[in-house]
Every structure is written in C-alpha cells, then in structure tokens.
Scaffold this active site. Structure first.
Site, PDB file in Angstrom:
ATOM      1  N   HIS A  53     -23.039  86.292  33.926  1.00 23.01           N
ATOM      2  CA  HIS A  53     -21.632  86.070  33.613  1.00 23.01           C
ATOM      3  C   HIS A  53     -20.832  85.999  34.910  1.00 23.01           C
ATOM      4  O   HIS A  53     -21.145  86.660  35.899  1.00 23.01           O
ATOM      5  CB  HIS A  53     -21.112  87.202  32.728  1.00 23.01           C
ATOM      6  CG  HIS A  53     -19.741  86.974  32.189  1.00 23.01           C
ATOM      7  ND1 HIS A  53     -18.610  87.242  32.926  1.00 23.01           N
ATOM      8  CD2 HIS A  53     -19.321  86.494  30.995  1.00 23.01           C
ATOM      9  CE1 HIS A  53     -17.546  86.941  32.203  1.00 23.01           C
ATOM     10  NE2 HIS A  53     -17.942  86.472  31.037  1.00 23.01           N
ATOM     11  N   GLU A 128     -18.958  78.286  32.540  1.00 25.24           N
ATOM     12  CA  GLU A 128     -17.718  79.017  32.797  1.00 25.24           C
ATOM     13  C   GLU A 128     -17.093  78.522  34.105  1.00 25.24           C
ATOM     14  O   GLU A 128     -17.541  78.904  35.185  1.00 25.24           O
ATOM     15  CB  GLU A 128     -17.994  80.506  32.997  1.00 25.24           C
ATOM     16  CG  GLU A 128     -18.602  81.260  31.866  1.00 25.24           C
ATOM     17  CD  GLU A 128     -18.752  82.725  32.255  1.00 25.24           C
ATOM     18  OE1 GLU A 128     -17.984  83.543  31.736  1.00 25.24           O
ATOM     19  OE2 GLU A 128     -19.610  83.039  33.103  1.00 25.24           O
TER      20      GLU A 128
END
Length: 208
Positions: A53, A128
C-alpha cells in the site's frame, strides 16, 4: 485493522463478503513484535491481504523487494493478495508513471509467477496514484484508465492474455461518489480500492 479482523469475519460469515488484512509481515514466524503473520491472518479467517500500500511504501519505507517477499509468504499461506502500485507527484510530473508502475509489478510479482499463471484470480492489482491521495488533487478518468490499460498490457506481454483478463485491476486514488461512476466506466477499471470514503457509511454506499 488487525484488531477487528476476527469480529469482521464473524459478521460476514453468512454473506459472500471476504475479509482481508491491511498488512502482513514477510516472515511467517519469529520475534517481530506487533507484526501480522500470514499464518495468523489465515487462521482468523482472512481471505485477502493488502501488499505494498502507498502508505506502507512512503511512511514505512517498504521497498519493491519487500513487497515481493510479502506476496510470496501470503500466497504460500493460502491468502489471496492485492498488490498496490503507483507513482508520486514527482514521478508523474517527470513522465515516469508507467516506468515506475511496471517496475513495481515486475519485482512485486516476481516470486509468485507460478501461482499467477495457474490461479490468477488469487492476485489483484490496485493502482494508487500517490499524488491523488489526501492531497486535494484528483486523477481524471482518462489518467486512471491509461495506467490500468498499461497494467493489462504488461500482464498480457509478461504472462498471457488469459492471465491478464483474470486479474482484477482496481483504482485507489481518492474514490468518491462524484467520480466513481466516470472512472468505473473507463477501460480496464475493474473496481475500487476505497480509502477514506469507506469510513462514512453513506459516502461508501454512494459509490454503488
């Protein structure tokens, strides 16, 4: 959060929802106080885990090589894994987006190639754009689609078209009800990795 994992699994056990962990340690066991073991995640009923992430990369200095180790351990323990990739604002403005994302894919998936070829649905990719998360900047639907299409092409070239079509590619850059529809309509956007919008039920439901 790991502290809520067991209760979350219990809450959705009569549904088709799957529960995942936000993080996992690359070693299966050992003296790593406070880390999340893939074996423990699996024993508690988790099906998925996030790897790489953007906040883990930027705040905790996690490298591409570390993501590859986490992917390997997660897959070996029977978890499905979502590999997060994405560029910073500096990288985007220097036209390095696709190069950065391809590097993260190449290294991050390097230790799970066999599984990716045999069971591609157990791995998904989340794009992302780090510069569009909590900054007030928003990626346009075309910007999101461009990267998603490049990821699909990379998977096709590196593995096969069959594998590429089976892997879900999610968008994770500040998704909100007012931009979800236009992004979802673009090519190769299979869904969303929702961040802040998931914390408010009404906002989260507005994505559907």
């Amino acid at each position: 959060p790991a502290l809520c994992l067991a209760s979350s699994v219990e809450a959705v056990k009569v549904t088709q929802l799957k529960v995942g962990g936000q993080n996992v340690h690359h070693e299966l066991k050992g003296a790593f106080t406070g880390e999340n073991s893939a074996a423990v995640l699996k024993s508690l009923g988790a099906d998925w885990v996030l790897v790489g992430h953007s906040e883990r990369r930027t705040l905790f200095d996690e490298t591409d090589e570390l993501t590859s180790l986490k992917m390997k351990t997660s897959i070996e323990q029977g978890l499905s894994a979502m590999l997060c990739v994405g560029e910073t604002l500096v990288e985007r403005e220097s036209h390095q987006t696709l190069k950065v994302v391809e590097r993260q894919l190449e290294v991050g998936l390097s230790k799970v190639e066999a599984l990716l070829r045999s069971s591609p649905k157990r791995i998904s990719i989340a794009y992302e754009p780090v510069w569009a998360i909590g900054t007030g900047k928003v990626a346009t639907p075309d910007q999101a689609s461009e990267v998603h299409q490049s990821i699909r092409r990379w998977l096709t070239t590196t593995y096969s078209q069959e594998v590429a079509l089976e892997v879900s590619i999610l968008y994770g850059g500040s998704v909100k009800p007012d931009n979800a529809g236009s992004i979802a309509a673009k090519a190769d956007v299979d869904g969303f990795l929702v961040g802040g919008a998931s914390l408010e039920p009404a906002t989260f439901l507005g994505l559907f």
